[in-house]
Design an enzyme around this catalytic site. Structure first.
Site, PDB file in Angstrom:
ATOM      1  N   HIS A 295       0.817  -1.215   0.000  1.00 47.04           N
ATOM      2  CA  HIS A 295       0.000   0.000   0.000  1.00 47.04           C
ATOM      3  C   HIS A 295       0.851   1.266   0.000  1.00 47.04           C
ATOM      4  O   HIS A 295       0.440   2.286  -0.550  1.00 47.04           O
ATOM      5  CB  HIS A 295      -0.972  -0.035   1.182  1.00 47.04           C
ATOM      6  CG  HIS A 295      -1.975  -1.143   1.077  1.00 47.04           C
ATOM      7  ND1 HIS A 295      -2.495  -1.795   2.155  1.00 47.04           N
ATOM      8  CD2 HIS A 295      -2.544  -1.724  -0.025  1.00 47.04           C
ATOM      9  CE1 HIS A 295      -3.361  -2.720   1.742  1.00 47.04           C
ATOM     10  NE2 HIS A 295      -3.390  -2.702   0.425  1.00 47.04           N
TER      11      HIS A 295
ATOM     12  N   HIS B 227      -8.134  -7.837  -7.585  1.00 49.08           N
ATOM     13  CA  HIS B 227      -8.416  -8.697  -6.423  1.00 49.08           C
ATOM     14  C   HIS B 227      -8.589  -7.741  -5.231  1.00 49.08           C
ATOM     15  O   HIS B 227      -7.664  -7.505  -4.464  1.00 49.08           O
ATOM     16  CB  HIS B 227      -7.269  -9.657  -6.155  1.00 49.08           C
ATOM     17  CG  HIS B 227      -7.019 -10.652  -7.250  1.00 49.08           C
ATOM     18  ND1 HIS B 227      -6.559 -10.292  -8.493  1.00 49.08           N
ATOM     19  CD2 HIS B 227      -7.151 -12.002  -7.278  1.00 49.08           C
ATOM     20  CE1 HIS B 227      -6.430 -11.388  -9.242  1.00 49.08           C
ATOM     21  NE2 HIS B 227      -6.780 -12.432  -8.527  1.00 49.08           N
TER      22      HIS B 227
ATOM     23  N   SER C 254      -6.693  -1.751  -0.372  1.00 46.85           N
ATOM     24  CA  SER C 254      -6.274  -1.005  -1.563  1.00 46.85           C
ATOM     25  C   SER C 254      -7.400  -0.132  -2.142  1.00 46.85           C
ATOM     26  O   SER C 254      -7.128   1.013  -2.550  1.00 46.85           O
ATOM     27  CB  SER C 254      -5.695  -1.956  -2.620  1.00 46.85           C
ATOM     28  OG  SER C 254      -6.521  -3.081  -2.815  1.00 46.85           O
TER      29      SER C 254
ATOM     30  N   GLU D 268     -13.774  -8.613  -7.388  1.00 49.46           N
ATOM     31  CA  GLU D 268     -13.582  -9.533  -6.258  1.00 49.46           C
ATOM     32  C   GLU D 268     -14.408 -10.771  -6.574  1.00 49.46           C
ATOM     33  O   GLU D 268     -15.568 -10.652  -6.959  1.00 49.46           O
ATOM     34  CB  GLU D 268     -14.029  -8.841  -4.957  1.00 49.46           C
ATOM     35  CG  GLU D 268     -14.137  -9.716  -3.737  1.00 49.46           C
ATOM     36  CD  GLU D 268     -12.861 -10.476  -3.370  1.00 49.46           C
ATOM     37  OE1 GLU D 268     -11.783  -9.871  -3.260  1.00 49.46           O
ATOM     38  OE2 GLU D 268     -12.957 -11.704  -3.192  1.00 49.46           O
TER      39      GLU D 268
ATOM     40  N   ASP E 193     -13.609 -12.784 -11.861  1.00 53.21           N
ATOM     41  CA  ASP E 193     -12.250 -13.312 -11.720  1.00 53.21           C
ATOM     42  C   ASP E 193     -11.266 -12.211 -12.141  1.00 53.21           C
ATOM     43  O   ASP E 193     -11.375 -11.662 -13.240  1.00 53.21           O
ATOM     44  CB  ASP E 193     -12.122 -14.536 -12.633  1.00 53.21           C
ATOM     45  CG  ASP E 193     -10.759 -15.187 -12.545  1.00 53.21           C
ATOM     46  OD1 ASP E 193      -9.753 -14.470 -12.334  1.00 53.21           O
ATOM     47  OD2 ASP E 193     -10.682 -16.410 -12.702  1.00 53.21           O
ATOM     48  N   GLY E 194     -10.332 -11.914 -11.265  1.00 53.68           N
ATOM     49  CA  GLY E 194      -9.381 -10.840 -11.526  1.00 53.68           C
ATOM     50  C   GLY E 194      -8.568 -11.041 -12.788  1.00 53.68           C
ATOM     51  O   GLY E 194      -8.141 -10.074 -13.423  1.00 53.68           O
TER      52      GLY E 194
ATOM     53  N   ASP F 146      -3.406  -8.269  -7.098  1.00 57.42           N
ATOM     54  CA  ASP F 146      -2.972  -8.674  -5.759  1.00 57.42           C
ATOM     55  C   ASP F 146      -3.664  -9.984  -5.379  1.00 57.42           C
ATOM     56  O   ASP F 146      -4.510 -10.009  -4.478  1.00 57.42           O
ATOM     57  CB  ASP F 146      -3.352  -7.533  -4.787  1.00 57.42           C
ATOM     58  CG  ASP F 146      -2.952  -7.826  -3.362  1.00 57.42           C
ATOM     59  OD1 ASP F 146      -2.031  -8.632  -3.147  1.00 57.42           O
ATOM     60  OD2 ASP F 146      -3.560  -7.233  -2.453  1.00 57.42           O
TER      61      ASP F 146
HETATM   62  C1  LIG Z   1      -4.691 -10.340  -1.047  1.00 59.75           C
HETATM   63  S1  LIG Z   1      -6.401 -10.137  -1.046  1.00 59.75           S
HETATM   64  C2  LIG Z   1      -6.638  -8.549  -1.738  1.00 59.75           C
HETATM   65  C3  LIG Z   1      -6.316  -7.419  -0.845  1.00 59.75           C
HETATM   66  C4  LIG Z   1      -6.559  -6.067  -1.458  1.00 59.75           C
HETATM   67  N1  LIG Z   1      -5.981  -5.954  -2.787  1.00 59.75           N
HETATM   68  C5  LIG Z   1      -5.958  -4.997  -0.585  1.00 59.75           C
HETATM   69  O1  LIG Z   1      -4.787  -4.640  -0.799  1.00 59.75           O
HETATM   70  O2  LIG Z   1      -6.633  -4.487   0.302  1.00 59.75           O
HETATM   71  C6  LIG Z   1      -6.912 -11.139  -2.394  1.00 59.75           C
HETATM   72  C7  LIG Z   1      -8.423 -11.106  -2.674  1.00 59.75           C
HETATM   73  O3  LIG Z   1      -8.654 -11.749  -3.913  1.00 59.75           O
HETATM   74  C8  LIG Z   1      -9.858 -12.487  -3.836  1.00 59.75           C
HETATM   75  N2  LIG Z   1      -9.756 -13.488  -4.906  1.00 59.75           N
HETATM   76  C9  LIG Z   1      -9.248 -14.742  -4.874  1.00 59.75           C
HETATM   77  N3  LIG Z   1      -9.223 -15.264  -6.106  1.00 59.75           N
HETATM   78  C10 LIG Z   1      -9.703 -14.305  -6.940  1.00 59.75           C
HETATM   79  C11 LIG Z   1      -9.885 -14.229  -8.338  1.00 59.75           C
HETATM   80  N4  LIG Z   1      -9.585 -15.240  -9.152  1.00 59.75           N
HETATM   81  N5  LIG Z   1     -10.367 -13.079  -8.852  1.00 59.75           N
HETATM   82  C12 LIG Z   1     -10.681 -12.037  -8.054  1.00 59.75           C
HETATM   83  N6  LIG Z   1     -10.527 -12.047  -6.723  1.00 59.75           N
HETATM   84  C13 LIG Z   1     -10.047 -13.175  -6.172  1.00 59.75           C
HETATM   85  C14 LIG Z   1      -9.890 -13.008  -2.427  1.00 59.75           C
HETATM   86  O4  LIG Z   1     -11.223 -13.296  -2.035  1.00 59.75           O
HETATM   87  C15 LIG Z   1      -9.272 -11.838  -1.646  1.00 59.75           C
HETATM   88  O5  LIG Z   1     -10.269 -10.962  -1.199  1.00 59.75           O
END
Ligand SMILES: C[S@@+](CC[C@H](N)C(=O)[O-])C[C@H]1O[C@@H](n2cnc3c(N)ncnc32)[C@H](O)[C@@H]1O
Length: 278
Positions: A19, A42, A100, A118, A143-144, A164
């Protein structure tokens, strides 16, 4: 599938690293008048209550943001990040940590926009509820890795993407390397930040090789580790690849990371580096 919950890790050293750098990238993009789009592939839930039992389980924030909170000698370059954390805690005691999306929300201007993706339906609902009154934000259950295809290039032709992922399933490094190449193919002038953990040494080496072999130019690699190389108890360190780093970003990182190392690493056992990967 999707067992990962960021709330357990909110505000840990990896979040601080990510961050603090994200805030510098956002500040850099906001220097030019033209609007930009921030894509968070994500996104998580956006804000984390540190009193919640998940955050309290291992209290990871104590070896992360809590250490910065207690210091008065942070480099000025960290002000945008630390101001975002302070804004969540107006009474002066650390109880909430911004994710984030919340950091971006603070650093976006009125004409900028953010796209938050998400895949966990409950997390996405929490995120949507939090940003319901934020007209600049769009929240998507997606999906990210698909988000790269769905949202790049942005109509503004200026943008920053943070990828992320949770790295809780096999093959995540390879997916990130592919996403990096795909993002660059679609939007060669975009700024892209990819977070990754320092674990699985063989997979990590293959990741670096794949990224180099992609031929994508102008990639800066930043890493911070807080435990020694043989550490396996929990996350040892993390990194970020930044494609098309804004002018001056590498010099900023070289000032920020040594200070974060001093504050976050176990005495005598951490390290940091900033280097051009391609
Ligand atoms: C490391 S955390 C993200 C933290 C956020 N970026 C932050 O900095 O505050 C990863 C997130 O990705 C989500 N996630 C997992 N697989 C994913 C995917 N294929 N596409 C999108 N989100 C996903 C999880 O549920 C989780 O909330």
């Amino acid at each position: 599938m999707l067992a990962y919950r960021h709330h357990f890790h909110a505000g840990n050293f990896a979040d601080v690293f990510k961050h603090a750098l994200l805030a510098r990238l956002l500040v850099a993009l906001a220097k030019k008048e033209k609007p930009f789009c921030y894509l968070d592939t994500h996104a998580g839930i956006g804000r984390y209550d540190l009193a919640h039992r998940w955050a309290q389980k291992n209290r990871e924030y104590e070896a992360g943001i809590a250490r910065l909170w207690a210091r008065r000698d942070a480099p000025a370059l960290l002000a945008p990040y630390l101001d975002a954390v302070r804004a969540e805690n107006p009474d002066g005691s650390l109880g909430v940590y911004p994710g984030s999306p919340a950091i971006a929300q603070r650093l976006l201007r009125s004409g900028d926009r953010m796209v938050l993706c998400e895949l966990n339906p409950r997390d996405k609902e929490a995120l949507r509820a939090r940003f319901a009154r934020e007209r600049r934000a769009g929240v998507h259950l997606l999906d990210g890795f698909q988000a790269v295809k769905a949202f790049l290039p942005p109509q503004e032709r200026r943008g920053l993407m943070l990828m992320d992922p949770s790295f809780d399933r096999k093959g995540e490094y390879a997916r990130v390397a592919e996403a990096l190449a795909e993002a660059h193919r679609r939007f060669a002038t975009g700024v892209f930040a990819f977070w990754y953990p320092l674990m699985e040494p063989a997979a990590l080496r293959a990741f670096e090789r794949a990224v180099r072999d992609s031929g994508v130019p102008r990639i800066l690699q930043l890493e911070l580790w807080v435990h020694p190389a043989d550490w396996t108890a929990d996350l040892r360190g993390c990194g970020m690849l930044v494609v098309n780093p804004p002018f001056g970003f590498d010099a900023e990182a070289r000032e920020i990371l040594p200070w974060l190392l001093e504050v976050l690493a176990a005495p005598g056992s951490g390290g940091q580096r900033v280097r051009a990967l391609s």
